[in-house]
Design a protein around this motif. Structure first.
Motif, PDB file in Angstrom:
ATOM      1  N   ILE A 545       8.489  12.059  -3.015  1.00 36.92           N
ATOM      2  CA  ILE A 545       7.093  12.278  -3.408  1.00 36.92           C
ATOM      3  C   ILE A 545       6.211  12.413  -2.172  1.00 36.92           C
ATOM      4  N   ARG A 546       6.547  11.686  -1.120  1.00 37.49           N
ATOM      5  CA  ARG A 546       5.742  11.761   0.106  1.00 37.49           C
ATOM      6  C   ARG A 546       5.729  13.163   0.687  1.00 37.49           C
ATOM      7  N   MET A 547       6.787  13.938   0.486  1.00 37.23           N
ATOM      8  CA  MET A 547       6.878  15.278   1.056  1.00 37.23           C
ATOM      9  C   MET A 547       6.129  16.317   0.226  1.00 37.23           C
ATOM     10  N   MET A 548       5.622  15.955  -0.950  1.00 32.73           N
ATOM     11  CA  MET A 548       4.952  16.925  -1.807  1.00 32.73           C
ATOM     12  C   MET A 548       3.517  17.147  -1.347  1.00 32.73           C
ATOM     13  N   ARG A 549       3.089  18.385  -1.427  1.00 32.95           N
ATOM     14  CA  ARG A 549       1.713  18.727  -1.094  1.00 32.95           C
ATOM     15  C   ARG A 549       0.828  18.525  -2.316  1.00 32.95           C
ATOM     16  N   LYS A 550      -0.457  18.378  -2.076  1.00 35.95           N
ATOM     17  CA  LYS A 550      -1.484  18.260  -3.111  1.00 35.95           C
ATOM     18  C   LYS A 550      -1.365  16.969  -3.924  1.00 35.95           C
ATOM     19  N   VAL A 551      -0.601  16.001  -3.442  1.00 35.08           N
ATOM     20  CA  VAL A 551      -0.427  14.733  -4.158  1.00 35.08           C
ATOM     21  C   VAL A 551      -1.049  13.616  -3.334  1.00 35.08           C
ATOM     22  N   GLU A 552      -1.971  12.890  -3.933  1.00 36.99           N
ATOM     23  CA  GLU A 552      -2.586  11.718  -3.308  1.00 36.99           C
ATOM     24  C   GLU A 552      -2.112  10.482  -4.056  1.00 36.99           C
ATOM     25  N   SER A 553      -1.485   9.544  -3.337  1.00 38.50           N
ATOM     26  CA  SER A 553      -0.818   8.407  -3.968  1.00 38.50           C
ATOM     27  C   SER A 553      -1.506   7.106  -3.614  1.00 38.50           C
ATOM     28  N   PHE A 554      -1.503   6.180  -4.583  1.00 38.19           N
ATOM     29  CA  PHE A 554      -2.012   4.829  -4.404  1.00 38.19           C
ATOM     30  C   PHE A 554      -1.064   3.866  -5.108  1.00 38.19           C
ATOM     31  N   ILE A 555      -0.897   2.695  -4.517  1.00 36.75           N
ATOM     32  CA  ILE A 555      -0.133   1.616  -5.149  1.00 36.75           C
ATOM     33  C   ILE A 555      -1.094   0.477  -5.451  1.00 36.75           C
ATOM     34  N   MET A 556      -1.146   0.094  -6.701  1.00 35.89           N
ATOM     35  CA  MET A 556      -2.007  -1.011  -7.119  1.00 35.89           C
ATOM     36  C   MET A 556      -1.148  -2.265  -7.269  1.00 35.89           C
ATOM     37  N   HIS A 557      -1.492  -3.268  -6.492  1.00 36.82           N
ATOM     38  CA  HIS A 557      -0.733  -4.504  -6.445  1.00 36.82           C
ATOM     39  C   HIS A 557      -1.366  -5.514  -7.388  1.00 36.82           C
ATOM     40  N   PRO A 558      -0.573  -6.216  -8.197  1.00 32.79           N
ATOM     41  CA  PRO A 558      -1.171  -7.180  -9.132  1.00 32.79           C
ATOM     42  C   PRO A 558      -1.680  -8.450  -8.468  1.00 32.79           C
ATOM     43  N   ARG A 559      -1.290  -8.680  -7.205  1.00 32.44           N
ATOM     44  CA  ARG A 559      -1.733  -9.896  -6.513  1.00 32.44           C
ATOM     45  C   ARG A 559      -3.094  -9.667  -5.859  1.00 32.44           C
ATOM     46  N   PRO A 560      -3.816 -10.729  -5.531  1.00 33.29           N
ATOM     47  CA  PRO A 560      -5.118 -10.569  -4.868  1.00 33.29           C
ATOM     48  C   PRO A 560      -5.001 -10.290  -3.379  1.00 33.29           C
ATOM     49  N   TYR A 561      -3.813 -10.167  -2.854  1.00 35.14           N
ATOM     50  CA  TYR A 561      -3.640  -9.870  -1.435  1.00 35.14           C
ATOM     51  C   TYR A 561      -2.489  -8.892  -1.287  1.00 35.14           C
ATOM     52  N   ALA A 562      -2.523  -8.083  -0.257  1.00 38.49           N
ATOM     53  CA  ALA A 562      -1.505  -7.051  -0.031  1.00 38.49           C
ATOM     54  C   ALA A 562      -0.481  -7.560   0.971  1.00 38.49           C
ATOM     55  N   GLY A 563       0.207  -8.663   0.683  1.00 42.27           N
ATOM     56  CA  GLY A 563       1.165  -9.243   1.608  1.00 42.27           C
ATOM     57  C   GLY A 563       2.582  -9.218   1.118  1.00 42.27           C
ATOM     58  N   GLU A 564       2.836  -8.607  -0.044  1.00 36.12           N
ATOM     59  CA  GLU A 564       4.186  -8.550  -0.575  1.00 36.12           C
ATOM     60  C   GLU A 564       4.996  -7.507   0.196  1.00 36.12           C
ATOM     61  N   GLY A 565       6.148  -7.942   0.715  1.00 32.27           N
ATOM     62  CA  GLY A 565       6.954  -7.028   1.514  1.00 32.27           C
ATOM     63  C   GLY A 565       7.473  -5.841   0.738  1.00 32.27           C
ATOM     64  N   LEU A 566       7.890  -6.053  -0.519  1.00 32.32           N
ATOM     65  CA  LEU A 566       8.428  -4.946  -1.308  1.00 32.32           C
ATOM     66  C   LEU A 566       7.369  -3.889  -1.570  1.00 32.32           C
ATOM     67  N   VAL A 567       6.143  -4.316  -1.822  1.00 27.95           N
ATOM     68  CA  VAL A 567       5.068  -3.356  -2.072  1.00 27.95           C
ATOM     69  C   VAL A 567       4.764  -2.564  -0.811  1.00 27.95           C
ATOM     70  N   LEU A 568       4.759  -3.235   0.334  1.00 28.81           N
ATOM     71  CA  LEU A 568       4.488  -2.536   1.587  1.00 28.81           C
ATOM     72  C   LEU A 568       5.595  -1.544   1.929  1.00 28.81           C
ATOM     73  N   GLU A 569       6.849  -1.912   1.634  1.00 25.46           N
ATOM     74  CA  GLU A 569       7.948  -0.969   1.862  1.00 25.46           C
ATOM     75  C   GLU A 569       7.796   0.265   0.973  1.00 25.46           C
ATOM     76  N   LEU A 570       7.459   0.035  -0.281  1.00 25.73           N
ATOM     77  CA  LEU A 570       7.293   1.156  -1.200  1.00 25.73           C
ATOM     78  C   LEU A 570       6.106   2.023  -0.787  1.00 25.73           C
ATOM     79  N   ALA A 571       5.013   1.400  -0.343  1.00 27.87           N
ATOM     80  CA  ALA A 571       3.851   2.167   0.095  1.00 27.87           C
ATOM     81  C   ALA A 571       4.171   3.008   1.321  1.00 27.87           C
ATOM     82  N   ASP A 572       4.967   2.459   2.236  1.00 23.18           N
ATOM     83  CA  ASP A 572       5.335   3.210   3.440  1.00 23.18           C
ATOM     84  C   ASP A 572       6.221   4.405   3.077  1.00 23.18           C
ATOM     85  N   ALA A 573       7.165   4.202   2.150  1.00 18.04           N
ATOM     86  CA  ALA A 573       8.033   5.307   1.738  1.00 18.04           C
ATOM     87  C   ALA A 573       7.260   6.359   0.955  1.00 18.04           C
TER      88      ALA A 573
END
Length: 595
Positions: A545-573
């Motif tokens: 999905i990262r290689m697709m053009r015209k796509v803007e992506s967001f990850i919404m985390h259910p926690r009040p802080y963005a410190g979950e490692g799995l979420v950060l890995e997925l956001a980076d990919a």
């Protein structure tokens, strides 16, 4: 006590009332299969004109023109051709007609203007192409429309359909003709009189409706139901029965029309004193008693809440946040690229002003009508090309294609007690205002433990989209399979030749805990020991999905802080920004609010 038990009986009762009163002959059937319209038209014609009487079936669709409705060509002795009034002219020497509209949201401009002109009118005048006619409109119109498409229909057009019925569940046409008692009721000898209680009940059930059409429609419907029982009076129970027939909700004893909101989030209802007459609010402010009542906090997403109640009212155009298009009788105002006008599937044809996207068959048929006028010996001599003029050119009228795509991946297992409506509200608002196509991918829903499911809709008004937001969570998270479905949807919308979207918004609501590998989702085998296999599969798909053009992506985390490692890995990919789903009060470790 109602006289119908099934959806089919409800439709038959509504059509019988339309036959009783010509001013109720604009019938709108919500969620009706358009294939049933000819059978319903035949049933209504049998009731109005009599058994065995021939009638003309007129289809008002996306390609209907003015010539199809108002005037038509007829042979005249001694002349090449003449003109006579069209099927809408209900003249004494004419075969009765019934107009059916397969999809009110896709009706042509000419047919929409015709419906606004004749439905509910006492007298109609025709002055066109040298034809003059005056008549009292009695031609019935039966229209079908999905509730999710009501925002595409002009409120002026909707207002002309006095009788609206929920047709969900109607799967087959009437098995037989109208019953003898219905035939007798459709031709009453005397009209029932209204009791004062019935008049008051009409005003009470319609409330503060805009204009007087709804009040009159409910009163006429109640009178028709009373006449079917050969009653001499219209009572309040007849009004309640009529309101139940069209699905008008019962007004609550505590009406909130004078309600205001106080700073602490509670509801303050103003109760007028004295004789209870309505006065100007500024003059009434000192003469009211304010009663503070505790009510649950309303969700800020008004549009989503309104969608849940769309099926509970015959007038969905009144729901907040679901207003009809500002120019429903004209082309859409939504911003699109220049090539979008020639993208959609052809649904009709209109007059062309240039040579782009010409409808050749429609152009030749239009020119063929005038060949004898332009060349009297056209068909007598040797074959030669047709005589074309610029007025013959026709172009395709195409279905609107959304220029935006909103893709939402929901991980139900991460929700728990989290109310994600406030966090999703800005993105859903963008989707609604941009009239974007919607693709919702559900991950971890109850009953779908190993696979994700996908729901697509033309816009946010699709009821299936709202149902997906409130699904119960399951016990596993096939996130990788959900991302595979997202890749497939994005590719189809971004690479579908002329109908490709210009922009795609991809929102992923998850905590990143993927515990179902893609292999198990495809084979249906229950995983035994997973480890990081499900997470690695999800990351591999996210990189596509990262290689697709015209796509803007967001990850919404259910926690009040963005410190979950799995979420950060997925956001980076995925190449996405991480958006916290809840607000965090720094220093206290508390989460503010439900969302």
């Amino acid at each position: 006590m109602t006289t119908w038990e099934t959806a089919g009986q409800r439709i038959e009762t509504a059509l019988a009332c339309a036959a009783f009163d010509p001013r109720l002959r604009g019938v709108l059937c919500y969620d009706l299969d358009p294939a049933l319209l000819p059978s319903l038209a035949a049933w209504l014609a049998d009731l109005t004109a009599g058994r065995g009487t021939p009638y003309e079936l007129v289809v008002a669709g996306a390609g209907t023109t003015e010539d199809d409705l108002w005037t038509r060509v007829r042979p005249v002795p001694g002349l090449l051709a003449g003109r006579e009034p069209g099927p809408l002219a209900d003249l004494p020497d004419r075969v009765p007609a019934v107009v059916i509209v397969p999809d009110l949201a896709e009706i042509s401009f000419a047919a929409a203007r015709a419906a606004v002109t004749v439905l509910g009118s006492e007298t109609a005048y025709l002055e066109r192409d040298g034809v003059h006619a005056v008549w009292s409109p009695k031609v019935p119109w039966i229209a079908a429309c999905a509730r999710q498409d009501m925002g595409k229909v002009s409120t002026h057009l909707l207002d002309r359909f006095a009788l609206r019925v929920d047709a969900r569940g109607v799967e087959a046409p009437p098995s037989a003709g109208p019953a003898p008692w219905l035939r007798a009721a459709a031709r009453p000898t005397a009209l029932p009189r209204f009791t004062p209680e019935a008049v008051e009940r009409v005003v009470e059930r319609t409330g503060r409706a805009p204009g007087a059409r709804r009040d009159l429609a409910l009163a006429r419907l109640a009178r028709a139901l009373a006449a079917m029982r050969t009653a001499s009076q219209v009572t309040a129970s007849d009004v309640d029965e009529a309101a139940e027939l069209i699905g008008l909700p019962t007004p609550k004893p505590d009406d909130d029309e004078h309600a205001t909101t106080v700073p602490d989030g509670r509801l303050a209802r103003r109760r007028p004193t004295g004789d209870g007459r309505r006065r100007d609010e500024s003059a009434q402010a000192g003469a009211v008693e304010q009663a503070v009542v505790e009510v649950p906090a309303a969700r800020p997403l008004t549009a989503a809440a309104a969608l849940l109640t769309m099926a509970a009212t015959p007038y969905p155009e009144d729901l907040p946040g679901l207003d009809s298009e500002p120019s429903s009788l004209r082309t859409s105002w939504v911003r699109r690229s220049a090539a979008t006008s020639q993208r959609g599937v052809p649904v009709g044809h209109v007059r062309a002003h240039d040579l782009s996207d010409l409808a050749l068959v429609a152009t030749l048929l239009e020119a063929g009508r005038f060949q004898l006028v332009r060349c009297p010996g056209h068909f007598d001599g040797p074959p030669h090309p047709p005589h074309l003029q610029p007025s013959d050119l026709r172009r395709y009228r195409r279905a609107e294609v959304p220029g935006r795509l909103f893709t939402l991946l929901l991980d139900h297992t991460c929700r728990k007690d989290w109310d994600w409506y406030p966090a999703l509200a800005p993105y859903l608002h963008w989707c609604y205002t941009e009239r974007a196509a919607v693709c919702v991918i559900e991950v971890g829903a109850e009953g779908h433990e190993l696979t994700a499911r996908r729901v697509t809709g033309r816009n946010l008004l699709d009821p299936r989209v709202v149902a997906a937001l409130d699904r119960r969570p399951g016990r596993s998270t096939p996130l990788a399979h959900g991302l595979v479905l997202a890749v497939d949807a994005l590719r189809r919308y971004l690479q579908r030749d002329r109908a490709a979207v210009d922009e795609a918004l991809f929102i992923v609501v998850t905590d990143g805990r993927a515990n179902v590998p893609i292999h198990n989702s495809l084979t249906g085998e229950t995983p035994q020991a997973v480890a990081r296999e499900g997470v690695d599969d999800a990351l591999a798909v996210a990189r596509e999905i990262r290689m697709m053009r015209k796509v803007e992506s967001f990850i919404m985390h259910p926690r009040p802080y963005a410190g979950e490692g799995l979420v950060l890995e997925l956001a980076d990919a995925l190449g996405a920004a991480v958006v916290p789903g809840r607000d965090h009060v720094e220093g206290t470790g508390a989460v503010t609010g439900d969302g």
